[in-house]
Enzyme design. Structure first.
Site, mmCIF file in Angstrom:
data_model
loop_
_atom_site.group_PDB
_atom_site.id
_atom_site.type_symbol
_atom_site.label_atom_id
_atom_site.label_comp_id
_atom_site.label_asym_id
_atom_site.label_seq_id
_atom_site.Cartn_x
_atom_site.Cartn_y
_atom_site.Cartn_z
ATOM 1 N N GLU A 48 53.994 43.762 31.911
ATOM 2 C CA GLU A 48 53.477 43.325 30.499
ATOM 3 C C GLU A 48 51.914 43.711 30.127
ATOM 4 O O GLU A 48 51.266 44.038 31.088
ATOM 5 C CB GLU A 48 53.545 41.821 30.783
ATOM 6 C CG GLU A 48 54.767 41.270 30.843
ATOM 7 C CD GLU A 48 54.889 39.646 31.248
ATOM 8 O OE1 GLU A 48 55.779 39.261 30.792
ATOM 9 O OE2 GLU A 48 53.882 39.192 31.629
ATOM 10 N N CYS A 98 45.620 34.754 30.308
ATOM 11 C CA CYS A 98 45.302 35.085 31.852
ATOM 12 C C CYS A 98 46.190 34.729 32.927
ATOM 13 O O CYS A 98 46.547 33.338 32.799
ATOM 14 C CB CYS A 98 43.911 34.610 32.286
ATOM 15 S SG CYS A 98 42.763 34.676 30.914
ATOM 16 N N GLY A 143 48.155 42.527 38.880
ATOM 17 C CA GLY A 143 47.534 43.601 39.886
ATOM 18 C C GLY A 143 46.175 43.624 39.963
ATOM 19 O O GLY A 143 45.426 42.689 39.083
HETATM 20 N N1 SAH Z 1 43.177 41.054 39.901
HETATM 21 C C1 SAH Z 1 42.151 40.939 38.861
HETATM 22 C C2 SAH Z 1 42.651 40.751 37.457
HETATM 23 C C3 SAH Z 1 43.440 39.613 37.437
HETATM 24 S S1 SAH Z 1 43.571 38.698 35.735
HETATM 25 C C4 SAH Z 1 40.872 39.831 39.281
HETATM 26 O O1 SAH Z 1 41.517 39.248 40.157
HETATM 27 O O2 SAH Z 1 39.969 39.848 38.532
HETATM 28 C C5 SAH Z 1 42.269 38.260 35.051
HETATM 29 C C6 SAH Z 1 41.573 36.910 35.402
HETATM 30 O O3 SAH Z 1 42.581 35.762 34.961
HETATM 31 C C7 SAH Z 1 41.168 36.716 36.870
HETATM 32 O O4 SAH Z 1 39.872 36.193 36.815
HETATM 33 C C8 SAH Z 1 42.349 35.726 37.395
HETATM 34 O O5 SAH Z 1 41.705 34.908 38.465
HETATM 35 C C9 SAH Z 1 42.569 34.956 36.159
HETATM 36 N N2 SAH Z 1 43.664 34.084 36.265
HETATM 37 C C10 SAH Z 1 44.796 34.300 36.802
HETATM 38 N N3 SAH Z 1 45.693 33.137 37.040
HETATM 39 C C11 SAH Z 1 45.132 32.323 35.937
HETATM 40 C C12 SAH Z 1 45.457 31.114 35.563
HETATM 41 N N4 SAH Z 1 46.697 30.707 35.778
HETATM 42 N N5 SAH Z 1 44.936 30.692 34.547
HETATM 43 C C13 SAH Z 1 43.817 31.087 34.189
HETATM 44 N N6 SAH Z 1 43.294 32.349 34.714
HETATM 45 C C14 SAH Z 1 43.867 32.898 35.786
#
Ligand code: SAH
Length: 347
Positions: A90, A331, A156
Site C-alpha cells: 500500500e 500510520c 516496512g
Molecule cells: N519502520 C518505520 C516506519 C513505520 S510507520 C518506523 O518504525 O519508523 C510510521 C510510524 O507509524 C512509526 O512511528 C510507527 O511506529 C507508527 N505506528 C505503527 N503502528 C501504529 C499504530 N497502530 N498507530 C499509530 N502509529 C503507529
C-alpha cells in the site's frame, strides 16, 4: 530475462548503452524520469535500433495500481499496488496546504515486530526494490503534479532495506529527472543505529530523519518494540546527535500515545529530560486501534497534558493530524495481506 531500467542512474545507463551515441543515455533518462513514459515506443527521438535494444533487455513498469480508496473524511487517498510476483503493498497520498506527500512502503511486511503495528504481523516477506518504489511513486505522480514529498512511513523498515531506499532516493532527486528536494523526503526508522550513522555519512542521499521512539524507557521499549533489545535509547540518542550535527537538520521524534503504556506525565517528563538540548522536535501520534491488539489510544485530555509538559520544558512538539482514518490510511495500518484478510470484501 528483462531487467528493471528505472533504478539505473545516468552513469549506469551510460555503461549499459556504451555502444550508442554519447548523448543517448541522457535522452533515455529524460524520457523515463521527466516524461514518465510507460513504454520505449514513446521515446520518439531515438533510433529504432536503440528502442529495440532497450525493449529486448529492459522493462519499465511491472507494478500496477490494483485499487484505490478515497477518504470521505478528508482528501486522503490510499492505493493498493500489485507487484510482479503477486505481492500487494500500500501507499497513501496525503494532501496538505503546502503540497502532496506520498507515504511509501519500503518492504512487503516487516520483521521489526512492534506490538502496536499491523504491518509486521506476518513478518517480513521481502524488500521492495528501488525500481518498484520508483514505479509506485511515478504512477501516483502522473495523476498528481503537486506530489513532491515522500515519507517512508508505509509498511516496512526503510533502514532494513538501505540499498533499495537509497536507489529510489538517488533517482527521484536526480536533476535530470523530477529533481525532488532531499529536504522533502523523510526516512522514518525504529532506530537501526548503524544505518542512522550510514545515512548521516551518505554522500549521495540526504533525506530528513524521523525516529520512532514511543517511550523514554528501555524496558518499556523492549516490551512494545522488540528491536530495542539490540539498540538502547542512549545509543539512539547518540546517533541522532551525530546526524543533526553532520547534517545540520532537526530530527523528528515520533511518539505514538498508547493508553496506560506511555502516556503518563512521568513519561512526558522523562522524555523531556532525555531530549533536552537536542536538535529535535516531537510529533505526537494518536494510536490507530485495530482488531489485532488490545491497546487503546490515549485520551485527548492526556494528549494535551503530554504536550503541555513538553512545551513547558521548551521541547518543540506538535500533535499529528490524523488523515484517512476511514480508509485505514493512517500510520501503522498499512499491510500487504489485503486480499486474503478481513478487508477482502471491500475489493
Ligand atoms: N519502520 C518505520 C516506519 C513505520 S510507520 C518506523 O518504525 O519508523 C510510521 C510510524 O507509524 C512509526 O512511528 C510507527 O511506529 C507508527 N505506528 C505503527 N503502528 C501504529 C499504530 N497502530 N498507530 C499509530 N502509529 C503507529
Amino acid at each position: 530475462m528483462k531487467r528493471p531500467i528505472l533504478e539505473l542512474t545516468i552513469e549506469e545507463l551510460k555503461e549499459e548503452l556504451k555502444d550508442f551515441k554519447k548523448f543517448r543515455p541522457k535522452q533515455v533518462f529524460n524520457w523515463l524520469h521527466k516524461n514518465l513514459v510507460v513504454s520505449f515506443d514513446e521515446m520518439n527521438n531515438l533510433p529504432k535500433d536503440l528502442i529495440h535494444y532497450l525493449d529486448d533487455n529492459f522493462y519499465i513498469y511491472n507494478v500496477k495500481i490494483l485499487k484505490e480508496f478515497h477518504s470521505k473524511l478528508d482528501e486522503t487517498k490510499k492505493y493498493l499496488f500489485e507487484l510482479n510476483d503477486g505481492n500487494l503493498v500500500e501507499g497513501v497520498l496525503l494532501f496538505y496546504n503546502f503540497g502532496i506527500s506520498m507515504c511509501i512502503s519500503s518492504q512487503v511486511g516487516c520483521k521489526m515486530g512492534c506490538s502496536f503495528c499491523v504491518s509486521t504481523r506476518g513478518g517480513l516477506v521481502r524488500d521492495i526494490t528501488a525500481s518498484e518504489m520508483i514505479q509506485m511513486f511515478y504512477l501516483l505522480r502522473k495523476q498528481h503534479d503537486e506530489l513532491k514529498r515522500i515519507v517512508f512511513m508505509g509498511s516496512g523498515e526503510p533502514l532494513d532495506n538501505y540499498e533499495g531506499v537509497k536507489g529510489f532516493i538517488r533517482i527521484i532527486t536526480d536533476n535530470n529527472g523530477l529533481s525532488l528536494s532531499h529536504r522533502n523526503i523523510t526516512v522514518s526508522t525504529c532506530g537501526i543505529v548503524e544505518n542512522i550513522y550510514r545515512l548521516a555519512d551518505d554522500k549521495e542521499i540526504k533525506p530528513n530523519l524521523a525516529i520512532s521512539l514511543h517511550t523514554p524507557y528501555d524496558n518499556k521499549r523492549i516490551e512494545i518494540m522488540p528491536v530495542a533489545r539490540k539498540y538502547t535509547i542512549k545509543k539512539i540518542m547518540e546517533a541522532i546527535n551525530y546526524f543533526t550535527e553532520k547534517r545540520g537538520r532537526r530530527v523528528t521524534i515520533e511518539y505514538t500515545l498508547i493508553q496506560g503504556e506511555n502516556d503518563s506525565s512521568d513519561d512526558a517528563k522523562t522524555l523531556a529530560k532525555i531530549l533536552k538540548g537536542m536538535n529535535v522536535y516531537v510529533n505526537l501520534i494518536s494510536l490507530n486501534e485495530n482488531s489485532f491488539m488490545d491497546y487503546k489510544e490515549a485520551t485527548h485530555a492526556k494528549t494535551l497534558i503530554f504536550r503541555k509538559i513538553l512545551e513547558d520544558r521548551k521541547i518543540n512538539v506538535t500533535i499529528r493530524r490524523e488523515l484517512g482514518r476511514d480508509i485505514e490510511g493512517s500510520c501503522g495500518q498499512l499491510k500487504n495481506n489485503y486480499l486474503t484478510n478481513r478487508m477482502g470484501e471491500k475489493l
